[in-house]
Design a protein around this motif. Structure first.
Motif, mmCIF file in Angstrom:
data_model
loop_
_atom_site.group_PDB
_atom_site.id
_atom_site.type_symbol
_atom_site.label_atom_id
_atom_site.label_comp_id
_atom_site.label_asym_id
_atom_site.label_seq_id
_atom_site.Cartn_x
_atom_site.Cartn_y
_atom_site.Cartn_z
ATOM 1 N N SER A 130 0.907 -1.478 0.282
ATOM 2 C CA SER A 130 0.293 -0.287 0.180
ATOM 3 C C SER A 130 0.535 1.169 -0.011
ATOM 4 O O SER A 130 0.385 1.972 -0.623
ATOM 5 N N ARG A 140 -2.112 -0.501 4.564
ATOM 6 C CA ARG A 140 -3.170 0.240 4.838
ATOM 7 C C ARG A 140 -3.656 0.617 6.921
ATOM 8 O O ARG A 140 -4.295 1.611 6.883
ATOM 9 N N TRP A 143 -3.263 6.108 6.742
ATOM 10 C CA TRP A 143 -5.060 6.105 5.392
ATOM 11 C C TRP A 143 -6.163 6.641 6.629
ATOM 12 O O TRP A 143 -6.104 6.192 7.543
ATOM 13 N N ARG A 145 -6.231 8.009 1.129
ATOM 14 C CA ARG A 145 -4.907 8.596 1.029
ATOM 15 C C ARG A 145 -4.470 8.197 1.995
ATOM 16 O O ARG A 145 -5.362 8.005 3.001
ATOM 17 N N TRP A 146 -3.153 9.020 2.016
ATOM 18 C CA TRP A 146 -2.422 8.744 2.787
ATOM 19 C C TRP A 146 -2.402 9.839 3.228
ATOM 20 O O TRP A 146 -2.056 10.945 2.663
ATOM 21 N N THR A 194 2.840 5.080 -3.534
ATOM 22 C CA THR A 194 1.137 4.003 -2.673
ATOM 23 C C THR A 194 1.113 3.838 -4.070
ATOM 24 O O THR A 194 0.773 4.363 -5.153
ATOM 25 N N HIS A 202 -3.380 5.163 -3.591
ATOM 26 C CA HIS A 202 -4.206 6.526 -3.349
ATOM 27 C C HIS A 202 -4.938 6.588 -4.295
ATOM 28 O O HIS A 202 -5.255 6.647 -5.733
#
Length: 239
Positions: A2, A18, A54, A58-59, A113, A116
């Motif tokens: 991820s 995640r 997460w 999105r991160w 990633t 995303h």
């Protein structure tokens, strides 16, 4: 995978799922340990400096340091910007890079990633006002993402674009960011200078046909403005 993190300089890297909370800092408890050596007798990285988690799409990054100016972020196509203490930030693209520490003494953490929301062909956010807000869009600059431009490049044209502009996709950001001159691009392609210039002219015609493309994309011009535009749209991504 991820989220993948890589410390630069250095060979260290790791993958994160995640459900992970990824912490960056000099303390041994961090998932990504950086800055654990003193510079001039002083620490330049906080014990726990930043946190990635997460958020459902999105991160998201939160600057946990209390000292301003020690965390900056760079995404290809945009300028390097600081993340102030206590402020969250989310990337627009699939690839970004943190600079942690004092200017000139920074350690870089490169992130990539594969899940995303938005990047990998998705362009920049809609234009915002001077404070970064537009009709209540708030601080999340990735709230309103537009679709990819109708820019279809042949394999040769993509090679030509990379010969001129690949530095604009590098992480960390190069100290000098400029397109290569025609002679250097031709050598990288193994083609004549005239053939290379004709190829970039065809690319410029395609770029110029896209609404909102840089006006400088004409003839055989190469420019940093076009390089940033291509990087924003993902046309230079390694994938």
């Amino acid at each position: 995978m991820s989220l993948r993190t890589r410390v630069d300089p250095g060979p260290w890297g790791a993958d994160h799922d995640r459900d992970a909370v990824v912490r960056l800092g000099r303390g041994p408890e961090n998932d990504v340990r950086v800055g654990h050596q003193r510079v001039g007798g002083r620490w330049t990285v906080s014990r726990v400096h930043a946190e990635l988690r997460w958020d459902g799409t999105r991160w998201s990054t939160l600057n946990l340091s209390t000292r301003p100016g020690l965390l900056v972020v760079y995404e290809p196509g945009w300028e390097e910007v600081p993340i102030e203490p206590g402020r969250p930030w989310v990337p627009v693209r699939h690839r970004w890079c943190y600079g942690i520490g004092r200017p000139g003494q920074r350690v870089h953490v490169v992130c990539e990633t594969d899940d995303h929301r938005g990047p990998g062909g998705v362009g920049p956010p809609e234009a915002t006002g001077p404070d970064g807000d537009d009709d209540g869009a708030g601080d999340d600059l990735t709230t309103d993402l537009v679709g990819p431009p109708p820019l279809s490049l042949t394999p040769l044209e993509r090679e030509v674009v990379l010969a001129y502009y690949s530095d604009f996709a590098l992480l960390p950001r190069p100290a000098t960011l400029a397109p290569r001159p025609h002679d250097q691009a031709a050598r990288r392609l193994g083609r004549s200078r005239d053939s290379t210039r004709k190829a970039i002219e065809r690319v410029n015609r395609k770029v110029a046909a896209v609404e909102g493309a840089p006006e400088v994309a004409e003839g055989r011009n190469v420019s940093a403005e076009v390089g940033r535009w291509l990087a924003r749209w993902g046309a230079l991504d390694p994938r």
